[in-house]
Design a protein around this motif. Sequence first.
Motif, PDB file in Angstrom:
ATOM      1  N   LEU A  33       6.239  -5.471   5.460  1.00 12.94           N
ATOM      2  CA  LEU A  33       7.412  -5.361   4.589  1.00 12.94           C
ATOM      3  C   LEU A  33       8.564  -6.272   5.007  1.00 12.94           C
ATOM      4  CD1 LEU A  33       7.543  -1.581   3.614  1.00 12.94           C
ATOM      5  CD2 LEU A  33       7.755  -3.503   2.053  1.00 12.94           C
ATOM      6  N   PRO A  34       8.985  -6.289   6.270  1.00 13.36           N
ATOM      7  CA  PRO A  34      10.136  -7.137   6.631  1.00 13.36           C
ATOM      8  C   PRO A  34       9.905  -8.608   6.324  1.00 13.36           C
ATOM      9  CG  PRO A  34       9.701  -5.519   8.358  1.00 13.36           C
ATOM     10  CD  PRO A  34       8.551  -5.449   7.410  1.00 13.36           C
ATOM     11  N   ASP A  35       8.709  -9.142   6.645  1.00 12.92           N
ATOM     12  CA  ASP A  35       8.440 -10.559   6.392  1.00 12.92           C
ATOM     13  C   ASP A  35       8.425 -10.873   4.899  1.00 12.92           C
ATOM     14  OD1 ASP A  35       8.272 -11.610   8.993  1.00 12.92           O
ATOM     15  OD2 ASP A  35       6.228 -10.872   9.237  1.00 12.92           O
ATOM     16  N   ILE A  36       7.817  -9.996   4.099  1.00 16.59           N
ATOM     17  CA  ILE A  36       7.745 -10.248   2.659  1.00 16.59           C
ATOM     18  C   ILE A  36       9.141 -10.178   2.040  1.00 16.59           C
ATOM     19  CG2 ILE A  36       6.771  -9.508   0.467  1.00 16.59           C
ATOM     20  CD1 ILE A  36       4.360  -8.438   1.962  1.00 16.59           C
ATOM     21  N   LEU A  37       9.936  -9.181   2.453  1.00 11.37           N
ATOM     22  CA  LEU A  37      11.293  -9.068   1.928  1.00 11.37           C
ATOM     23  C   LEU A  37      12.147 -10.270   2.304  1.00 11.37           C
ATOM     24  CD1 LEU A  37      11.968  -5.259   2.527  1.00 11.37           C
ATOM     25  CD2 LEU A  37      11.872  -6.420   0.309  1.00 11.37           C
ATOM     26  N   ASN A  38      11.844 -10.900   3.432  1.00 10.18           N
ATOM     27  CA  ASN A  38      12.584 -12.091   3.862  1.00 10.18           C
ATOM     28  C   ASN A  38      12.057 -13.370   3.224  1.00 10.18           C
ATOM     29  OD1 ASN A  38      14.425 -10.782   5.528  1.00 10.18           O
ATOM     30  ND2 ASN A  38      13.017 -10.790   7.273  1.00 10.18           N
ATOM     31  N   GLY A  39      11.030 -13.251   2.376  1.00  6.83           N
ATOM     32  CA  GLY A  39      10.551 -14.405   1.634  1.00  6.83           C
ATOM     33  C   GLY A  39       9.486 -15.226   2.328  1.00  6.83           C
ATOM     34  N   ARG A  40       8.960 -14.760   3.450  1.00  3.79           N
ATOM     35  CA  ARG A  40       7.947 -15.529   4.175  1.00  3.79           C
ATOM     36  C   ARG A  40       6.576 -15.381   3.525  1.00  3.79           C
ATOM     37  NH1 ARG A  40       7.557 -15.425  10.563  1.00  3.79           N
ATOM     38  NH2 ARG A  40       6.171 -17.151   9.956  1.00  3.79           N
ATOM     39  N   ASP A  41       5.749 -16.408   3.662  1.00  2.00           N
ATOM     40  CA  ASP A  41       4.337 -16.271   3.330  1.00  2.00           C
ATOM     41  C   ASP A  41       3.691 -15.356   4.368  1.00  2.00           C
ATOM     42  OD1 ASP A  41       4.837 -18.066   1.351  1.00  2.00           O
ATOM     43  OD2 ASP A  41       3.461 -19.621   2.063  1.00  2.00           O
ATOM     44  N   VAL A  42       2.684 -14.616   3.943  1.00  2.00           N
ATOM     45  CA  VAL A  42       2.053 -13.637   4.830  1.00  2.00           C
ATOM     46  C   VAL A  42       0.539 -13.705   4.685  1.00  2.00           C
ATOM     47  CG1 VAL A  42       1.679 -11.157   5.237  1.00  2.00           C
ATOM     48  CG2 VAL A  42       4.003 -12.032   4.935  1.00  2.00           C
ATOM     49  N   LEU A  43      -0.154 -13.718   5.821  1.00  2.00           N
ATOM     50  CA  LEU A  43      -1.601 -13.523   5.877  1.00  2.00           C
ATOM     51  C   LEU A  43      -1.831 -12.162   6.512  1.00  2.00           C
ATOM     52  CD1 LEU A  43      -2.789 -16.965   7.350  1.00  2.00           C
ATOM     53  CD2 LEU A  43      -2.328 -16.366   4.979  1.00  2.00           C
ATOM     54  N   ALA A  44      -2.537 -11.293   5.810  1.00  2.00           N
ATOM     55  CA  ALA A  44      -2.736  -9.937   6.324  1.00  2.00           C
ATOM     56  C   ALA A  44      -4.203  -9.554   6.263  1.00  2.00           C
ATOM     57  CB  ALA A  44      -1.900  -8.932   5.531  1.00  2.00           C
ATOM     58  N   ARG A  45      -4.756  -9.156   7.398  1.00  5.36           N
ATOM     59  CA  ARG A  45      -6.083  -8.566   7.428  1.00  5.36           C
ATOM     60  C   ARG A  45      -5.924  -7.067   7.417  1.00  5.36           C
ATOM     61  NH1 ARG A  45      -9.196  -5.740  10.368  1.00  5.36           N
ATOM     62  NH2 ARG A  45      -7.906  -5.833  12.232  1.00  5.36           N
ATOM     63  N   SER A  46      -6.417  -6.454   6.371  1.00  8.04           N
ATOM     64  CA  SER A  46      -6.261  -5.011   6.239  1.00  8.04           C
ATOM     65  C   SER A  46      -7.424  -4.458   5.430  1.00  8.04           C
ATOM     66  CB  SER A  46      -4.940  -4.673   5.540  1.00  8.04           C
ATOM     67  OG  SER A  46      -4.715  -3.281   5.527  1.00  8.04           O
ATOM     68  N   PRO A  47      -8.050  -3.374   5.874  1.00  9.55           N
ATOM     69  CA  PRO A  47      -9.193  -2.816   5.142  1.00  9.55           C
ATOM     70  C   PRO A  47      -8.751  -2.044   3.919  1.00  9.55           C
ATOM     71  CG  PRO A  47      -8.683  -1.444   7.034  1.00  9.55           C
ATOM     72  CD  PRO A  47      -7.763  -2.626   7.101  1.00  9.55           C
ATOM     73  N   THR A  48      -9.713  -1.735   3.041  1.00  6.53           N
ATOM     74  CA  THR A  48      -9.425  -0.907   1.884  1.00  6.53           C
ATOM     75  C   THR A  48      -8.984   0.476   2.344  1.00  6.53           C
ATOM     76  OG1 THR A  48     -11.735  -0.209   1.786  1.00  6.53           O
ATOM     77  CG2 THR A  48     -11.106  -2.109   0.447  1.00  6.53           C
ATOM     78  N   GLY A  49      -8.129   1.107   1.530  1.00  3.71           N
ATOM     79  CA  GLY A  49      -7.677   2.456   1.845  1.00  3.71           C
ATOM     80  C   GLY A  49      -6.578   2.524   2.875  1.00  3.71           C
ATOM     81  N   SER A  50      -5.991   1.383   3.248  1.00  2.00           N
ATOM     82  CA  SER A  50      -4.975   1.376   4.295  1.00  2.00           C
ATOM     83  C   SER A  50      -3.553   1.378   3.743  1.00  2.00           C
ATOM     84  CB  SER A  50      -5.167   0.145   5.194  1.00  2.00           C
ATOM     85  OG  SER A  50      -5.054  -1.040   4.431  1.00  2.00           O
ATOM     86  N   GLY A  51      -3.404   1.325   2.429  1.00  2.00           N
ATOM     87  CA  GLY A  51      -2.077   1.291   1.828  1.00  2.00           C
ATOM     88  C   GLY A  51      -1.569  -0.105   1.554  1.00  2.00           C
ATOM     89  N   ILE A  58       5.672  -3.063  -2.956  1.00  2.00           N
ATOM     90  CA  ILE A  58       7.052  -2.607  -2.772  1.00  2.00           C
ATOM     91  C   ILE A  58       8.018  -3.784  -2.619  1.00  2.00           C
ATOM     92  CG2 ILE A  58       8.591  -1.397  -1.167  1.00  2.00           C
ATOM     93  CD1 ILE A  58       6.281   0.594  -0.700  1.00  2.00           C
ATOM     94  N   PRO A  59       7.779  -4.702  -1.681  1.00  2.00           N
ATOM     95  CA  PRO A  59       8.719  -5.824  -1.574  1.00  2.00           C
ATOM     96  C   PRO A  59       8.666  -6.765  -2.773  1.00  2.00           C
ATOM     97  CG  PRO A  59       6.854  -6.141  -0.095  1.00  2.00           C
ATOM     98  CD  PRO A  59       6.730  -4.769  -0.643  1.00  2.00           C
ATOM     99  N   LEU A  60       7.512  -6.820  -3.452  1.00  2.00           N
ATOM    100  CA  LEU A  60       7.399  -7.676  -4.629  1.00  2.00           C
ATOM    101  C   LEU A  60       8.396  -7.255  -5.696  1.00  2.00           C
ATOM    102  CD1 LEU A  60       5.912  -9.835  -6.349  1.00  2.00           C
ATOM    103  CD2 LEU A  60       4.350  -8.008  -7.067  1.00  2.00           C
ATOM    104  N   VAL A  61       8.399  -5.969  -6.054  1.00  2.00           N
ATOM    105  CA  VAL A  61       9.302  -5.526  -7.128  1.00  2.00           C
ATOM    106  C   VAL A  61      10.756  -5.614  -6.704  1.00  2.00           C
ATOM    107  CG1 VAL A  61       7.522  -4.021  -8.090  1.00  2.00           C
ATOM    108  CG2 VAL A  61       9.165  -3.073  -6.476  1.00  2.00           C
ATOM    109  N   ASP A  62      11.036  -5.498  -5.409  1.00  2.00           N
ATOM    110  CA  ASP A  62      12.423  -5.603  -4.950  1.00  2.00           C
ATOM    111  C   ASP A  62      12.943  -7.033  -4.978  1.00  2.00           C
ATOM    112  OD1 ASP A  62      13.677  -3.205  -4.573  1.00  2.00           O
ATOM    113  OD2 ASP A  62      12.989  -2.918  -2.516  1.00  2.00           O
ATOM    114  N   ARG A  63      12.051  -8.021  -5.059  1.00  2.00           N
ATOM    115  CA  ARG A  63      12.469  -9.423  -5.038  1.00  2.00           C
ATOM    116  C   ARG A  63      12.507 -10.057  -6.432  1.00  2.00           C
ATOM    117  NH1 ARG A  63      12.532 -12.745  -0.919  1.00  2.00           N
ATOM    118  NH2 ARG A  63      11.339 -14.365  -2.007  1.00  2.00           N
ATOM    119  N   ILE A  64      12.189  -9.278  -7.469  1.00  4.27           N
ATOM    120  CA  ILE A  64      12.174  -9.815  -8.833  1.00  4.27           C
ATOM    121  C   ILE A  64      13.406  -9.333  -9.585  1.00  4.27           C
ATOM    122  CG2 ILE A  64      10.942  -9.829 -11.038  1.00  4.27           C
ATOM    123  CD1 ILE A  64       8.349  -9.523  -9.506  1.00  4.27           C
TER     124      ILE A  64
END
Length: 470
Positions: A33-51, A58-64
Motif C-alpha cells: 500500500l505505501p509504495d502504490i499510494l506514493n506512485g511507485r511501480d510495484v512487483l509483487a509475488r503473492s499467492p491466491t487468497g492472500s488479499g 485500495i490505493p488504485l481508487v484513492d489515486r483516481i
Amino acid sequence: MPSFAELGVSNAVVRALAADRVTEPFAVQSLVLPDILNGRDVLARSPTGSGKTLAFGIPLVDRIAADGPRPAALILAPTRELATQIAADLRNIAHARALRITAVYGGVGLVKQGRDAAQSHIIVATPGRLEDQLKRRAFDLRNVRTLILDEADRMLDMGFRPAVDRIVAACPAQRQTLFFSATLDGEAGRVAREYTQDAAQHEHGPTARRAAVEIEHRFVPVRGDRIETLIGELEAERDLALVFVRTKRGADRLVKRLSARGLDSVAMHGNKSQRQRESALARFEAGQVDTLVATDVAARGIDVSGISHVINFDPPEDHETYVHRVGRTGRAGRTGIGITLVEPHERREVGQMARRLGIAHELNSPAGGTPGDGTATVAPAHAVAPAHAVAPAHAVAGRRSADTGPRRPRGQRSDRPQRANRPGRSERENRKAQRDGQPSERRDPDAPPTPRSRRRQRSQRSRAVSGPAA
C-alpha cells in the motif's frame, strides 16, 4: 500492524471497507500500500487468497480523480471469472470515491459493454476481449495512468504475451505499473522488469517449510473405479468441494455420472456460455449444489470462502498447477484440504511432485497408502511452497479423466504422450464434433491464442507490411 488509515487510505475508502467487514489489512496489503499510494511501480509475488485484489485496488481508487479523464486505470486478468471477481471486489470502494468500474470479457454483447467501459474510470479486462474493443475503437487507453497485471504468470502460461505486449504499448509510457504474480522467476520476472521502471519488489506467501495458510494434503490411492473413489470422498463430511478435471468433456461426463449416483454437481469450463458459468458459480457459492467440477482455466478467479475441499480427480500437470488448484481452499487464513486421486501407475510422478513441494507422503510405499487403513495416504498439514521456491516437476503422465475408457494392460501401454496433452486438441475435437453432427465450439475471445491463430496473425502482419503483390 498499522491500520488502513495509518497506511494512508482515505476516510471514504476506510468506511467502505468497514461496511464490508474489512477492518484490518492483510500482510500483503500492508507491504504494498505505501509504495502504490506514493506512485511507485510495484512487483509483487503473492499467492491466491492472500488479499492481493484489495492490495492493489485500495490505493488504485484513492489515486483516481472522479472528474478526470476516463478510463484512468486498466486491470488485466487472464480469465473472465477473475475479471468479474476483481470488479465485484472493488465496486464498493470505487463507488465510495464516485468512480465507475466495468468488467470487459467475452460472452456478452460488444456494443453495450464498450459503451459502459468508455464511461468508466476503471476497466477490468481479459486480453482477448479488450483487443476486440480497441479494434472497434469503443474507447482507447491514452488516459490510462495506472496499469495492473493480475496473475501475470498465468496470462503468460496461457499464451497471451503478444496480446499483452500490444495492450501495454497502447498505454502511455508515463504510467504506474503494478505486476502481481505467483512467481517473479523466469519469463514472468523478465516481463515484469520490461513493463516497470524502478519498481519496488515485495514477496509475500508461504515458503517451503513456513505456512501462511494451513492446508492438509492427502493422496488417495485408487483401487478399482476412480469414480467410486471420488464418491467416497464427496460423501464424507465437508462444506463445498471443487473438483478438478483435465478436459471440458471430462467435466460434463463427470457431472452426469455423479448425477446418476444421486450427487448434485455443476460443471464450469470454456464451452459454457457466460450466463451458464455465472449461474453455475452462483449456485455453488449459495450452497444450492455443493460440488463444482471445473477445468483449470475456468477455475481461475474463483474466490468462494466456503470451499473446504479441493479434489484433483485428474492429477495436476505440474507443481505450479497443483499450487493454483489447492489455493482455492484455505483462503484468507482459513483451513482446507487438498485431495489428489492417484492410481498405481501415477504414484511415482505424483510422489516426485509432492517431494518438490515439500509435502510429506507415502506414495512410494509398497502398499501405496497409510499402513493399516488400506484407503488413503495422508500428509501432515502445512502450506504448499510457492512455485518459485521449488525445482520444476515432471508432468504427471498416464492420468485418466471421467470420459476415458478402461486402461490397457501395462504391457501394452505406450510411452507416447496422451492425446489430450498434445497440441491442437481443441481443433481435432471440433472436427470430430462436426463429423458426429454436433455443433463445433465457437472461438472464445478470452481463450488463449492457438498455434493456428498465431500463424494467421503473423501472416496478416507480414502481408500488411509488404503490401499487395505486384
